[in-house]
Design a protein around this motif. Structure first.
Motif: not given
Length: 254
Positions: A181-182, A184-187, A192-198, A219-223
């Protein structure tokens, strides 16, 4: 053919990497040709993996999916806890400490809210299906957090094997849903940035689900997502058999 099969069985882990590589290549081809890249290749690979696991379970009557087929036993090791945890820990090496600091209170709040809400929802579902004692509710609530927190909580509290199995099932279902699901809901949520990924990793908590979903998104947001999700698992293991259980014990009285 028998000689080739014997060689592949004896080198099961190597063959597992080859198998996964082929599945990934095929998944990205299907993604590009059938959805023009809108359904990410990683999500397609997850779906194919689930189908293969189901076929393996049906064919062998076993409980480890495709790993129960002698030719694919290496997949059981490749997908086991050892390499999984190594992959999770290794993601920390891609983190920029300056971005971590930006999360601040939002990251902490996401962790607290994510853990509490998962336990609450899991406990309510458990109660709805007749598991009304504090031990079972805490264990299944832990499973709703992650499939690691559930067994840890259940083992610490002395839950039955049936309840622990249900907690693992709940955690696996959550992981799969987050993985698929990620993208699809990401937009829709600005993922789309490190802060929101955390923050997302702290809210969802399932490390494998968050890592897989973010890999299919960016892929840049994975860590960043995996880092807070890992903290989530650790906190859940600490809070489940203690604070959460005591709170449920006070509410249910037993």
């Amino acid at each position: 053919m028998d000689m080739i099969t014997d060689i592949l069985v004896k080198n099961g882990l190597v063959f597992a990497f080859v198998t996964v590589g082929v599945v990934m290549w095929l998944s990205y081809q299907l993604s590009d040709r059938l959805s023009a890249g809108r359904l990410h290749g990683s999500a397609v690979a997850i779906i194919i993996g689930l189908v293969l696991a189901w076929i393996g379970g049906i064919a062998t009557g076993g409980s480890r999916g495709l790993a129960d087929v002698p030719l694919f036993t290496g997949i059981g090791l490749m997908g086991g806890a050892m390499l999984r945890d190594l992959a999770i820990v290794s993601t920390a090496y891609g983190v920029d400490i300056r971005e971590i600091r930006k999360a601040g209170a939002a990251g902490i709040a996401a962790l607290a809210l994510g853990i509490v809400m998962s336990f609450v929802v899991g406990a309510l579902v458990a109660a709805a299906f007749g598991y009304t004692d504090a031990v079972s509710m805490a264990t299944i609530g832990g499973g709703a957090a992650t499939y690691i927190v559930g067994p840890v909580t259940g083992t610490a509290l002395g839950a039955s094997s049936e309840v622990i199995a249900l907690s693992v099932a709940a955690g696996l279902l959550k992981a799969v849903l987050v993985m698929i699901g990620t993208p699809f809901v990401a937009p829709l949520i600005g993922l789309n940035n490190p802060k929101s990924a955390m923050a997302y990793g702290g809210l969802m908590g399932t490390t494998s689900g968050v890592a897989g979903g973010l890999a299919a998104t960016d892929k840049r947001l994975v860590p960043y997502g995996a880092m807070t999700a890992t903290f989530y698992t650790g906190l859940g293991c600490l809070l489940g058999p203690s604070v959460m259980y005591l709170a449920l014990l006070a509410i249910t009285g037993g």
